[in-house]
Scaffold this motif. Structure first.
Motif, PDB file in Angstrom:
ATOM      1  N   ALA A  97     -36.670  40.386  35.471  1.00 54.88           N
ATOM      2  CA  ALA A  97     -37.041  41.772  35.736  1.00 54.88           C
ATOM      3  C   ALA A  97     -37.370  42.552  34.470  1.00 54.88           C
ATOM      4  O   ALA A  97     -38.208  43.454  34.492  1.00 54.88           O
ATOM      5  N   THR A  98     -36.721  42.215  33.343  1.00 54.13           N
ATOM      6  CA  THR A  98     -36.846  43.044  32.139  1.00 54.13           C
ATOM      7  C   THR A  98     -37.583  42.387  30.979  1.00 54.13           C
ATOM      8  O   THR A  98     -38.064  43.080  30.083  1.00 54.13           O
ATOM      9  N   LYS A  99     -37.644  41.038  30.963  1.00 58.38           N
ATOM     10  CA  LYS A  99     -38.297  40.299  29.871  1.00 58.38           C
ATOM     11  C   LYS A  99     -37.867  40.823  28.497  1.00 58.38           C
ATOM     12  O   LYS A  99     -38.686  41.292  27.702  1.00 58.38           O
ATOM     13  N   PRO A 100     -36.583  40.770  28.169  1.00 52.94           N
ATOM     14  CA  PRO A 100     -36.123  41.310  26.885  1.00 52.94           C
ATOM     15  C   PRO A 100     -36.663  40.512  25.698  1.00 52.94           C
ATOM     16  O   PRO A 100     -36.961  39.322  25.818  1.00 52.94           O
ATOM     17  N   ASP A 101     -36.766  41.183  24.560  1.00 47.04           N
ATOM     18  CA  ASP A 101     -37.156  40.487  23.330  1.00 47.04           C
ATOM     19  C   ASP A 101     -36.098  39.463  22.937  1.00 47.04           C
ATOM     20  O   ASP A 101     -36.424  38.366  22.486  1.00 47.04           O
ATOM     21  N   VAL A 102     -34.839  39.845  23.092  1.00 49.03           N
ATOM     22  CA  VAL A 102     -33.714  38.994  22.697  1.00 49.03           C
ATOM     23  C   VAL A 102     -32.679  39.004  23.813  1.00 49.03           C
ATOM     24  O   VAL A 102     -32.398  40.051  24.411  1.00 49.03           O
ATOM     25  N   LEU A 103     -32.112  37.832  24.096  1.00 49.52           N
ATOM     26  CA  LEU A 103     -31.039  37.723  25.077  1.00 49.52           C
ATOM     27  C   LEU A 103     -29.786  37.228  24.380  1.00 49.52           C
ATOM     28  O   LEU A 103     -29.791  36.173  23.744  1.00 49.52           O
ATOM     29  N   LEU A 104     -28.697  37.992  24.507  1.00 46.56           N
ATOM     30  CA  LEU A 104     -27.386  37.562  24.015  1.00 46.56           C
ATOM     31  C   LEU A 104     -26.662  36.923  25.187  1.00 46.56           C
ATOM     32  O   LEU A 104     -26.358  37.589  26.183  1.00 46.56           O
ATOM     33  N   LEU A 105     -26.388  35.629  25.081  1.00 47.43           N
ATOM     34  CA  LEU A 105     -25.880  34.852  26.208  1.00 47.43           C
ATOM     35  C   LEU A 105     -24.543  34.205  25.871  1.00 47.43           C
ATOM     36  O   LEU A 105     -24.472  33.372  24.959  1.00 47.43           O
ATOM     37  N   ASP A 106     -23.508  34.589  26.598  1.00 48.08           N
ATOM     38  CA  ASP A 106     -22.204  33.955  26.407  1.00 48.08           C
ATOM     39  C   ASP A 106     -22.256  32.512  26.883  1.00 48.08           C
ATOM     40  O   ASP A 106     -22.901  32.196  27.886  1.00 48.08           O
ATOM     41  N   VAL A 107     -21.569  31.630  26.190  1.00 47.34           N
ATOM     42  CA  VAL A 107     -21.680  30.206  26.475  1.00 47.34           C
ATOM     43  C   VAL A 107     -20.895  29.784  27.716  1.00 47.34           C
ATOM     44  O   VAL A 107     -21.163  28.726  28.288  1.00 47.34           O
ATOM     45  N   GLU A 108     -19.962  30.630  28.178  1.00 46.43           N
ATOM     46  CA  GLU A 108     -19.083  30.221  29.275  1.00 46.43           C
ATOM     47  C   GLU A 108     -19.138  31.157  30.478  1.00 46.43           C
ATOM     48  O   GLU A 108     -18.130  31.397  31.132  1.00 46.43           O
TER      49      GLU A 108
END
Length: 223
Positions: free
Chosen positions: A53-64
């Motif tokens: 929906a947002t197509k962010p430049d950067v995604l911060l993704l938790d590993v768990e």
């Protein structure tokens, strides 16, 4: 704070199953003035929906996060938004997982013990230079990554498909050769394009050869 069309902000999505941690990340990133949070999610399905929906430049993704295994989530995100640069946040410093995630196409892996200025610098760095990889891990993990052979993130089946594509076989011919449905071959080809950042079959083959994933060969006319 949210980004708007034409703004100079770096748009960022945050994925973590702890709302308090997401709130802390938002405050840290928005304090810099040139980063805007465009979405948040607490699980893998929510992450994929938010990115779509947002197509962010950067995604911060938790590993768990709950849901799919993290490498699957990375793959889905890259398919729906190839321009989004993914930075993994983790409590754990595991070289095997780090290697797999780098092969899947992440652009950063940060331990949650990093300082706020390191986080902000990482976000800005991968946005400004999408070819850059930012790691905040132990020397042991870094040494493991540096000694690992390149894989391009391609699975064994994707390499088989690409090998036959390099011989100028059509999707239908590849499907018959490997005993797969043609739709499955098309899905493998889409994944290959995303992982190699390729725009065509020839481009994918050339990049795979350059990365030593495929041996150079003369192209045949197919079956």
């Amino acid at each position: 704070m949210t980004t708007t069309p034409g703004s100079a902000l770096i748009s960022v999505g945050i994925v973590d199953d702890h709302a308090l941690f997401r709130e802390g990340l938002r405050e840290i990133l928005e304090a810099g003035g040139d980063i805007g949070i465009v979405g948040e999610a607490g699980d893998s399905a929510g992450a994929v929906a938010m990115v779509g929906a947002t197509k962010p430049d950067v995604l911060l993704l938790d590993v768990e996060i709950p849901g799919d295994e993290v490498t699957e989530t990375v793959g889905k995100v890259r398919r729906i938004s190839p321009e989004t640069q993914i930075i993994i946040l983790s409590m754990y410093d595991g070289p095997q997982l780090l290697t797999r995630l780098l092969a899947a196409g992440i652009r950063g892996y940060l331990l949650k013990s990093v300082h706020r200025h390191e986080l902000i610098a990482a976000v800005k760095s991968v946005h400004e230079d999408p070819s850059r990889v930012v790691l905040a891990v132990s020397r042991h993990s870094l040494a493991h990554v540096e000694s690992a052979p390149p894989s391009g993130g391609l699975s064994e089946k994707e390499l088989e498909v690409l090998q036959l594509a390099a011989q100028a076989l059509s999707n239908a011919q590849i499907a018959r050769r490997l005993g797969l449905a043609e739709a499955t071959v098309k899905r493998h080809m889409r994944n290959i394009f995303v992982k190699l950042n390729a725009v065509s079959r020839i481009d994918a083959v050339n990049k795979a050869v350059a990365a030593s994933l495929l041996a150079p060969q003369s192209r045949s006319e197919g079956e």
